[in-house]
Write an enzyme that holds these catalytic residues in place. Structure first.
Site, PDB file in Angstrom:
ATOM      1  N   CYS A 126      -2.897 -38.509 -74.666  1.00  0.00           N
ATOM      2  CA  CYS A 126      -2.180 -39.775 -74.998  1.00  0.00           C
ATOM      3  C   CYS A 126      -0.713 -39.495 -75.821  1.00  0.00           C
ATOM      4  O   CYS A 126      -0.813 -38.842 -76.816  1.00  0.00           O
ATOM      5  CB  CYS A 126      -3.117 -40.628 -75.883  1.00  0.00           C
ATOM      6  SG  CYS A 126      -2.448 -42.068 -76.481  1.00  0.00           S
ATOM      7  N   ASP A 231       1.086 -41.315 -60.216  1.00  0.00           N
ATOM      8  CA  ASP A 231       1.618 -41.726 -58.975  1.00  0.00           C
ATOM      9  C   ASP A 231       0.871 -41.676 -57.653  1.00  0.00           C
ATOM     10  O   ASP A 231       1.422 -41.715 -56.448  1.00  0.00           O
ATOM     11  CB  ASP A 231       2.926 -41.180 -58.768  1.00  0.00           C
ATOM     12  CG  ASP A 231       3.814 -41.307 -59.809  1.00  0.00           C
ATOM     13  OD1 ASP A 231       3.852 -42.435 -60.683  1.00  0.00           O
ATOM     14  OD2 ASP A 231       4.859 -40.170 -59.858  1.00  0.00           O
TER      15      ASP A 231
END
Ligand SMILES: Cc1cc2nc3c(=O)[nH]c(=O)nc-3n(C[C@H](O)[C@H](O)[C@H](O)COP(=O)(O)O)c2cc1C
Length: 335
Positions: A126, A231
């Site tokens: 994160c 992606d």
């Protein structure tokens, strides 16, 4: 506005695709057997129980909670412990924890296992300031000793449960620092049963393309499965990552507002608009059950995405965006 269709049972998750589909090969992570290699990534604010069930219906082989504060668990914060809530039909379910203290992470992991986790994932990815400034998330990429110490402590804490401990990392903090790969080797040696990599740097946040050359290099280096995130927007991208050495792939943003992407990645045709709308209605009803009046704001994240993915027409999506209370949402979707 189009009239919503009556409730329908959603499509069952595909169990067999084209012969020898690499995405439907079983995968074992530590002691956890998965029947496929297509997973749903953890996403803060999004991967709630209703969301997890929705993607399971369309074929996700493993789902995750959003990241949960190990400190919150350790100190019995009521709202943090609510993130442990789940239903039987979400399994296999990974609980993702974040934190910077090995003992606190170990205690939180033990409690995650007691609460029903099939896998415990440690967030070292994160990039959000609020998290990184506490030494947690991607900050751990720059502290290999500490990161490995956390894995050792957590693995020891859940020993004997059969629940694997995995870690999610980024490619590094900044372009070219190579920290992800360097720390991953240490994490595997410390006992991580798999490493999931989102090969953007922390500085990139969610911009630009994921650099899956890093994923391939890591897969060649590590003695444990490497899971790829970033992606994956369709079947071609997923298969390419497996060809390049990933053991499994995760969908993330691509599946928000399009849970049927799982079925499509597994080879199914795009569902008809009516089927998509039926899923939207079921998901919405479940979110309302779970969140009550908080569902109105939460669901606003989804309407535009459902619209873009052909599940809602524009006038209905606009009216849902404008809905101020649960009654209005229910009326618009005929719930
Ligand atoms: C809104 C949002 C929340 C996210 N929350 C988490 C999280 O809680 N834990 C985590 O490991 N990754 C989190 N991620 C990262 C995703 O799991 C995933 O790795 C990333 O979005 C890259 O995949 P994509 O390009 O397919 O979206 C989050 C991403 C987004 C956009």
């Amino acid at each position: 506005m189009s009239a919503p269709s009556p409730p329908q049972e959603p499509a069952p998750p595909p169990t067999s695709g084209e012969a020898g589909d690499p995405l439907l090969r079983p995968l074992t992570i530590g002691g956890l057997a998965l029947d496929r290699r297509l997973l749903m990534a953890p996403m803060a604010g999004l991967t709630t129980p209703a969301f997890r069930r929705s993607v399971r219906r369309w074929g996700a082989g493993l789902v995750f909670t959003e990241m949960i504060s190990a400190y919150g668990v350790h100190y019995d914060n009521r709202r943090t412990l609510d993130y442990f809530l789940h239903t039987e039909d979400e399994h296999p379910l990974g609980f993702q924890l974040f934190g910077a203290d090995a003992d606190v992470m170990a205690d939180a992991a033990r409690r995650a296992v007691e609460a029903g986790a099939d896998l415990v994932d440690l967030n070292m990815a994160c990039p959000v300031r609020k998290v990184v400034k506490t030494g947690a998330g991607a900050a751990l990429l720059g502290e290999p000793d500490k990161a490995a110490g956390i894995v050792t402590a957590v693995v020891r804490a859940v020993e004997g449960s059969g629940v694997p401990v995995t870690v999610k990392i980024r490619s590094g903090l900044r372009d070219g620092d190579g920290m992800g790969r360097a720390v991953a080797v240490r994490l595997a040696v410390a006992g991580a049963a798999a490493v999931c990599i989102h090969p953007r740097t922390a500085a990139q946040l969610y911009r630009g393309r994921a650099d899956h050359d890093v994923t391939s290099a890591l897969a060649a280096e590590l003695p444990v499965p490497v899971i790829a995130s970033g992606d994956v927007d369709g079947r071609a991208a997923a298969l390419r990552l497996l060809e390049r050495g990933a053991a499994a792939v995760m969908l993330a943003r691509g599946a928000v507002g399009a849970p049927w992407l799982f079925a499509q990645v597994l080879g199914a045709d795009e569902p008809a608009a009516a089927e998509k709308l039926a899923e939207v209605r079921r998901f919405t009803a479940e979110v309302i059950d779970e969140l009550g009046s908080r569902a109105v704001g939460h669901l606003r994240q989804f309407w535009g995405r459902f619209r873009r993915h052909g599940a809602l027409d524009k006038p209905l999506a606009l009216e849902l965006m404008r809905a101020r209370d649960l009654d209005a949402v229910r009326a618009l979707l005929d719930l």
